[in-house]
Write a protein that holds these residues in place. Structure first.
Motif, PDB file in Angstrom:
ATOM      1  N   ARG A  71       0.855  -1.197   0.000  1.00  0.00           N
ATOM      2  CA  ARG A  71       0.000   0.000   0.000  1.00  0.00           C
ATOM      3  C   ARG A  71       0.885   1.238   0.000  1.00  0.00           C
ATOM      4  O   ARG A  71       2.047   1.183   0.409  1.00  0.00           O
ATOM      5  CB  ARG A  71      -0.881   0.021   1.267  1.00  0.00           C
ATOM      6  N   ARG A  79      -2.154   8.166   9.133  1.00  0.00           N
ATOM      7  CA  ARG A  79      -2.900   7.523  10.221  1.00  0.00           C
ATOM      8  C   ARG A  79      -2.178   7.720  11.555  1.00  0.00           C
ATOM      9  O   ARG A  79      -2.806   8.014  12.567  1.00  0.00           O
ATOM     10  CB  ARG A  79      -3.070   6.026   9.948  1.00  0.00           C
ATOM     11  N   ASP A 156     -10.091   5.402  -0.690  1.00  0.00           N
ATOM     12  CA  ASP A 156      -9.254   4.291  -0.216  1.00  0.00           C
ATOM     13  C   ASP A 156      -8.266   4.768   0.846  1.00  0.00           C
ATOM     14  O   ASP A 156      -8.071   4.097   1.867  1.00  0.00           O
ATOM     15  CB  ASP A 156      -8.454   3.704  -1.392  1.00  0.00           C
ATOM     16  N   ASP A 157      -7.633   5.907   0.549  1.00  0.00           N
ATOM     17  CA  ASP A 157      -6.652   6.446   1.505  1.00  0.00           C
ATOM     18  C   ASP A 157      -7.326   6.847   2.815  1.00  0.00           C
ATOM     19  O   ASP A 157      -6.793   6.608   3.901  1.00  0.00           O
ATOM     20  CB  ASP A 157      -5.921   7.660   0.910  1.00  0.00           C
ATOM     21  N   ALA A 159      -9.984   5.568   4.048  1.00  0.00           N
ATOM     22  CA  ALA A 159     -10.306   4.315   4.758  1.00  0.00           C
ATOM     23  C   ALA A 159      -9.087   3.826   5.525  1.00  0.00           C
ATOM     24  O   ALA A 159      -9.197   3.380   6.674  1.00  0.00           O
ATOM     25  CB  ALA A 159     -10.765   3.256   3.757  1.00  0.00           C
ATOM     26  N   ASP A 160      -7.915   3.924   4.897  1.00  0.00           N
ATOM     27  CA  ASP A 160      -6.685   3.479   5.565  1.00  0.00           C
ATOM     28  C   ASP A 160      -6.301   4.401   6.723  1.00  0.00           C
ATOM     29  O   ASP A 160      -5.825   3.940   7.761  1.00  0.00           O
ATOM     30  CB  ASP A 160      -5.518   3.415   4.566  1.00  0.00           C
ATOM     31  N   LYS A 163      -8.982   3.939   9.432  1.00  0.00           N
ATOM     32  CA  LYS A 163      -9.246   2.521   9.707  1.00  0.00           C
ATOM     33  C   LYS A 163     -10.748   2.230   9.657  1.00  0.00           C
ATOM     34  O   LYS A 163     -11.345   1.774  10.636  1.00  0.00           O
ATOM     35  CB  LYS A 163      -8.669   2.115  11.059  1.00  0.00           C
ATOM     36  N   LEU A 164     -11.330   2.577   8.540  1.00  0.00           N
ATOM     37  CA  LEU A 164     -12.767   2.364   8.358  1.00  0.00           C
ATOM     38  C   LEU A 164     -12.995   1.573   7.078  1.00  0.00           C
ATOM     39  O   LEU A 164     -12.167   1.638   6.160  1.00  0.00           O
ATOM     40  CB  LEU A 164     -13.476   3.715   8.200  1.00  0.00           C
ATOM     41  N   PRO A 165     -14.117   0.851   6.974  1.00  0.00           N
ATOM     42  CA  PRO A 165     -14.450   0.234   5.690  1.00  0.00           C
ATOM     43  C   PRO A 165     -14.677   1.326   4.643  1.00  0.00           C
ATOM     44  O   PRO A 165     -15.191   2.409   4.982  1.00  0.00           O
ATOM     45  CB  PRO A 165     -15.760  -0.512   5.982  1.00  0.00           C
ATOM     46  N   ALA A 166     -14.279   1.055   3.388  1.00  0.00           N
ATOM     47  CA  ALA A 166     -14.412   2.059   2.329  1.00  0.00           C
ATOM     48  C   ALA A 166     -15.872   2.507   2.191  1.00  0.00           C
ATOM     49  O   ALA A 166     -16.150   3.688   1.948  1.00  0.00           O
ATOM     50  CB  ALA A 166     -13.898   1.494   1.019  1.00  0.00           C
ATOM     51  N   GLY A 167     -16.791   1.580   2.352  1.00  0.00           N
ATOM     52  CA  GLY A 167     -18.211   1.923   2.241  1.00  0.00           C
ATOM     53  C   GLY A 167     -18.637   2.917   3.309  1.00  0.00           C
ATOM     54  O   GLY A 167     -19.448   3.817   3.062  1.00  0.00           O
ATOM     55  N   THR A 168     -18.077   2.767   4.494  1.00  0.00           N
ATOM     56  CA  THR A 168     -18.409   3.681   5.598  1.00  0.00           C
ATOM     57  C   THR A 168     -17.885   5.084   5.292  1.00  0.00           C
ATOM     58  O   THR A 168     -18.546   6.084   5.593  1.00  0.00           O
ATOM     59  CB  THR A 168     -17.789   3.158   6.914  1.00  0.00           C
ATOM     60  N   THR A 171     -20.251   6.658   2.887  1.00  0.00           N
ATOM     61  CA  THR A 171     -21.498   7.019   3.565  1.00  0.00           C
ATOM     62  C   THR A 171     -21.310   8.285   4.402  1.00  0.00           C
ATOM     63  O   THR A 171     -22.157   9.193   4.380  1.00  0.00           O
ATOM     64  CB  THR A 171     -21.946   5.872   4.496  1.00  0.00           C
TER      65      THR A 171
ATOM     66  N   TYR B 103      -9.893  -4.063   8.990  1.00  0.00           N
ATOM     67  CA  TYR B 103     -10.782  -2.917   9.224  1.00  0.00           C
ATOM     68  C   TYR B 103     -11.504  -2.476   7.956  1.00  0.00           C
ATOM     69  O   TYR B 103     -12.472  -1.734   8.006  1.00  0.00           O
ATOM     70  CB  TYR B 103      -9.977  -1.733   9.783  1.00  0.00           C
ATOM     71  N   ARG B 104     -11.018  -2.934   6.794  1.00  0.00           N
ATOM     72  CA  ARG B 104     -11.627  -2.497   5.538  1.00  0.00           C
ATOM     73  C   ARG B 104     -12.987  -3.143   5.293  1.00  0.00           C
ATOM     74  O   ARG B 104     -13.709  -2.744   4.381  1.00  0.00           O
ATOM     75  CB  ARG B 104     -10.715  -2.832   4.368  1.00  0.00           C
TER      76      ARG B 104
END
Lengths: 194, 230
Positions: A71, A79, A156-157, A159-160, A163-168, A171, B103-104
């Motif tokens: 990554r 982060r 994507d970044d 999310a990283d 530390k969350l799901p990309a969908g979250t 949203t 976590y993804r």
């Protein structure tokens, strides 16, 4: 260009693991962007940004072997910076983070430019009003909007970094924008600078 | 060198810091992966035991207890195993969420996937009779387990009350008696001369049988009805 930087970062990570002095190149590369980001997170505590930044780089160095080489390096160190800043604010029981006036206007301009929001920032609306509207969104929405529209990070970044799901992430950005529109509309109804 | 770069390197040197070894992070990640995989496997076993308990109750629990009270039925539900299954699913989520990229994925997606894999494994384990083996092992070793789980054999360990179960060893056609080894390993002589026998195969080929009747001695019993156990 992103890929080239990513490859350079990987090479610098490898070099740092062989020779500590090479780390200064990574520090120099990320100091400007992380300094800006940490100051945004710290708000009124921005004078402590350098301390937070220093700890960020030290922590990154110690945990360098935990960095996932598949990554990009940027979200990983973002982060650490994010966590350090949040930890600093908690430790000092600091007041909620606020968005600086010019940052708030910048967010609206980028939203309008990117087509994510139809209305352009009302020139009659003060920077303070805009900043206040964004600050009032709540941490979970403010964090993603800052990363998306001020730091210009991809989903994507983000999310990283958080530390969350990309969908979250998607949203939260959508809901954050809806709330922001609603707050700004409400400000408009009451009249600018009221 | 920037001021910050110099400060960072000086601080690293003065504190004597070094990058933590890769193996340490690998071990940590492996531990969480192991937790997730183990949880899913144990979840599969809990499904297998739950299926065995349900199936066993369906096939044996009601026999001879026509007016079984509702609480007996409720007791037969493998609540313990369902709770254990949910705990393993939570632990699978915890393990997976702490892997490098865990976590993804949405927690709900992780839990649903872990449940599906565990249920699939549970069906395989049930087919291999692993659920039965675990259930019997726990029943034999842990009295507390028996208090929380329906153990069908218990119903047929009450010769004084007229219920005796066990393995049919041999039938003496002349004396019309059956030699039976109960679930505790004792050998009984059972008078089957007037018993209603519902099993289709010869008794000794049937294996475990459930006998309703009356105790007539320390290790003798008079059967009024003999049913298959499994």
């Amino acid at each position: 260009m992103h890929d080239t930087q990513s490859e350079d970062d990987q090479a610098l990570v490898e070099a740092t693991l062989r020779n500590r002095d090479a780390y200064v190149h990574l520090v120099n590369r990320y100091e400007p962007v992380l300094s800006r980001y940490v100051r945004r997170l710290l708000g009124s505590r921005a004078q402590s940004a350098e301390d937070v930044l220093q700890e960020t780089f030290i922590k990154a160095y110690v945990n360098l072997n935990d960095y996932d080489r598949t990554r990009p390096f940027s979200p990983w160190i973002y982060r650490i910076a994010h966590n350090e800043a949040v930890s600093f604010l908690r430790k000092h029981r600091a007041e909620p983070r606020l968005i600086a006036g010019e940052d708030g206007r910048l967010i609206l301009e980028r939203l309008a430019h990117g087509g994510d929001m139809n209305e352009k920032p009302d020139p009659l609306r003060s920077d303070k009003e805009i900043a206040s509207a964004i600050s009032g969104l709540g941490e979970r929405y403010r964090d993603v909007l800052v990363l998306r529209y001020l730091e210009e990070k991809s989903y994507d970044d983000i999310a990283d970094i958080l530390k969350l799901p990309a969908g979250t992430v998607a949203t939260r950005i959508r809901r954050g924008l809806e709330r922001l529109k609603s707050v700004l509309a409400s400000l408009g109804r009451h009249g600018p600078n009221e | 060198m920037s001021d910050l770069g110099k400060k960072v390197l000086d601080a690293i040197a003065s504190r004597g810091l070094e990058p933590k070894p890769y193996a340490r992070f690998l071990a940590r990640r492996s531990m969480f992966w192991a937790l997730a995989v183990l949880s899913v496997l144990l979840g599969g076993i809990s499904v297998a035991v739950a299926l065995f308990v349900i199936e066993d109750f369906m096939s044996t629990g009601g026999r001879g207890f026509d007016e079984m009270p509702f609480d007996d039925i409720a007791q037969s539900l493998p609540v313990v195993w369902l709770v254990i299954f949910l705990l393993f699913m939570a632990s699978a989520w915890f393990g997976f969420a702490h892997t490098r990229r865990g976590y993804r994925h949405r927690p709900a997606a992780i839990v649903v996937l872990a449940m599906l894999i565990s249920i699939a494994l549970g069906l395989v384990f049930h087919f291999l009779e692993a659920g039965k083996a675990v259930h019997e092992l726990l029943s034999a070793q842990f009295p507390a387990y028996r208090e929380f789980t329906y153990v069908p054999y218990d119903e047929w360990r009450r010769p004084d009350e007229g219920y005796l179960g066990g393995e049919a060893l041999a039938v003496d056609e002349e004396t019309k008696t059956l030699r039976l080894k109960d679930f505790d390993g004792r050998e009984w002589t059972v008078d089957i001369s007037t018993a209603v026998i519902t099993v289709e195969d010869p008794l000794v080929e049937e294996g475990d049988v459930a006998i309703t009747g009356e105790r007539t001695g320390p290790l003798s019993f008079k059967a009024t009805r003999i049913d298959e156990f499994d």
